[in-house]
Enzyme design. Sequence first.
Site: not given
Ligand code: SAH
Length: 272
Positions: A49, A71, A184, A213
């Site tokens: 994704d 998505k 999110m 991050g």
């Molecule tokens: N499974 C993922 C989360 C998916 S939901 C996890 O465990 O990290 C998607 C959300 O994750 C994004 O909208 C953001 O809020 C966060 N996210 C994922 N990667 C990120 C990153 N590198 N830096 C900041 N936020 C991140």
Amino acid sequence: MAVITQTIHAGLPGKYGEVALVGAGPGAADLLTLRALTFIQQADAVVYDRLVSEEVLALIPAECQRFDVGKSRGHHSVSQAEIGALLVRLALQGLKVVRLKGGDPAIFGRLAEELDALDAAAISWQIVPGISAASACAAATGIPLTERGIAQQLRFISAVDKNCSTAQDWASLAKPGQTLVFYMGLSALGEICKQLMAHGLAVDWPILLVENGSRPEQRCLLSTLSEALADSQKMVLKSPCLIMVGEVVRRRQHAIVLAEIIGPQINKILAA
Ligand code: SAH
């Protein structure tokens, strides 16, 4: 009583392939687990994704089939049902399939729906955990997510639900003694801050936003509930962005203040 003895879910025996649902971590390739790397290197097909970084995608072998099912919010290029069907189709071809998901697949990753699709087709699967955005963003900004006497609870919250509603149990969230991590949440930032203040948190309660991050382009915003929205608009923060709220974030404030006080002195000493 059921005793779970293995983490690999066995599907149909014999010629069928299997699917590994693998956490790709927050972006930096060296934050992948060794197990994730091994699965990627041995994959016949990888389905990934939008959150999976270029750095991680670069590790996929050249001969491996790739499927981008990325998505973005409100724009689902491939439906969840289609993703499930694709995983099943590839596995039934006898391929080693890797389903790469940003962060940890078990955290806000729609893992359940994909497991259901695989179970319905009796395909073997296993889950490889990954470093979630919460751990990665906390580490990258130098804050502990919990702290004795300061934050005894840590809550992972999806800022919007499947209907794009921001409804939450705000009264239970607007309490000291806990760290709130909103996934999110960027588009709901104004509502998050407004509700937390309306339910009792102070206007100067600390909040930290981390965009991208662990990636080279990482940016952070340290602010307060009353100012975060305006500050984030000034910085034009974009997704992926994680929101952390709570007193553990104050450690960052202290570090910045200290750097401001000590920094010039150190510079003077170094220049002398
Ligand atoms: N499974 C993922 C989360 C998916 S939901 C996890 O465990 O990290 C998607 C959300 O994750 C994004 O909208 C953001 O809020 C966060 N996210 C994922 N990667 C990120 C990153 N590198 N830096 C900041 N936020 C991140």
